[in-house]
Design an enzyme around this catalytic site. Structure first.
Site, PDB file in Angstrom:
ATOM      1  CE  LYS A   1      60.464  46.335  37.071  1.00 57.70           C
ATOM      2  NZ  LYS A   1      61.468  47.173  36.429  1.00 57.70           N
TER       3      LYS A   1
ATOM      4  CD  GLN B   1      64.983  47.952  37.149  1.00 61.80           C
ATOM      5  OE1 GLN B   1      64.157  47.046  37.066  1.00 61.80           O
ATOM      6  NE2 GLN B   1      64.613  49.224  37.187  1.00 61.80           N
TER       7      GLN B   1
ATOM      8  CG  ASP C   1      60.994  47.903  30.387  1.00 60.73           C
ATOM      9  OD1 ASP C   1      60.006  47.970  31.145  1.00 60.73           O
ATOM     10  OD2 ASP C   1      62.162  47.758  30.787  1.00 60.73           O
TER      11      ASP C   1
END
Ligand code: NAP
Length: 282
Positions: free
Chosen positions: A52, A96, A119
């Site tokens: 990422k 994460q 997200d």
């Protein structure tokens, strides 16, 4: 023999577009920033976080990594999220997953400002997705939609079967296909006659987490087969949920693993972060 859907090429095109738009924002004095938070030392999470950050550099975003020790308390993590919510340099916040067991993932997801929730896991964003009025789409299902679009196959009117009903893949995946007017069946571990249901799918999306789960008899001739799975086989090699070698003979389009859905997830994260920067600018 099926046509391969090239996730690397489609994701490169998405990132190139994001890069161009990021440069345009930069020329107006806006820098796009993504905060990536990792707790503990899960090796798979470390690889995802590194990828990422690499993608951020590629498209011209700033990335801010917060690597916290395994023993970080939920309160400490919530305090960091709160700080990032108020930091104007940070347009997107990605925590994460999975988090260590002693931390309630939902509490953390709920704490992220919905306008920085790149997200798209926050219940408010999930609600927006449900009613079809959204700024962010969850990265993996959004990436799958891009891959399907790249084939030129219309979703409208097609029988779409999603295997898996997780909050991050299966459920939003089904919703996105429904928004495109697919006739959608969501299947899961209690589904009866799974093979027959899958064999009727014009578009089959597998998000199970079991290597070789989708066998050739579950694929309708001419179907589009999308493999979200990321598993390790007996030799430790990365593989999907679909028995690729057998199914590629029956499908019309199929994604490989690696090189299919995986690269799309990161590309869509970049797109969401850019969207977040635009929303916050307003
Ligand atoms: P998950 O939360 O474990 O969900 C798996 C789903 O599969 C569940 O809904 C489960 O049903 C269903 N399932 C399990 N066994 C089944 C069976 N025998 N028949 C039918 N359905 C069955 O996993 P996830 O987070 O959705 O991820 C799925 C896979 O995608 C994993 O391999 C993951 O690593 C991968 N993934 C890849 C990306 C990417 O970027 N490529 C992103 C996210 C996830 P129940 O609900 O009934 O238990």
């Amino acid at each position: 023999m099926a046509n391969l859907i090239d996730g690397k090429a489609v994701s490169a095109a998405v990132k190139a577009q994001v890069k161009t738009e990021c440069e345009a924002l930069k020329s107006e004095g806006v820098t796009v920033g993504l905060a990536v938070v990792i707790v503990g030392d899960n090796p798979a999470s470390r690889v995802y976080v590194n990828n990422k950050k690499k993608a951020c550099a590629e498209v011209g975003f700033e990335s801010y990594e917060y690597a916290l020790p395994e023993e970080t308390t939920q309160q400490e993590l919530l305090e960091l999220v709160d700080k990032l919510n108020g930091d104007s340099k940070v347009n997107g916040i990605l925590v994460q997953l999975p988090l260590p067991r002693h931390i309630d993932e939902n509490a953390v997801i709920n704490a992220i400002s919905p306008v920085k929730d790149v997200d798209a896991f926050h219940p408010r964003n999930v609600g927006h997705i449900m009613i079809g009025d959204y700024a962010f789409l969850p990265c993996t299902p959004a990436g799958v939609m891009e891959l399907i679009a790249s084939t030129g196959v219309e979703v409208e009117g097609k029988n779409c079967v999603v295997i898996g009903r997780s909050n991050i893949v299966g459920k939003p995946m089904a919703m996105l296909l429904l928004h495109k007017n697919g006739t959608v069946t969501i299947t899961h571990s209690r589904t009866k006659n799974l093979k027959e249901i899958c064999a009727g799918a014009d578009i089959l999306v597998a998000a199970v987490g079991k290597a070789g789960f989708v066998t050739e008899d579950m694929v309708k001739p001419g179907a589009v087969v999308i493999d979200v799975g990321m598993n390790r086989n007996a030799e430790g090699k990365l593989c999907g949920d679909v028995d690729f070698e057998a199914c590629k003979e029956k499908a019309r389009y199929i994604t490989p693993v690696p090189g299919g859905v995986g690269p799309m997830t990161i590309a869509m994260l970049m797109r969401n972060t850019l969207t977040a920067a635009r929303i916050q600018r307003k």
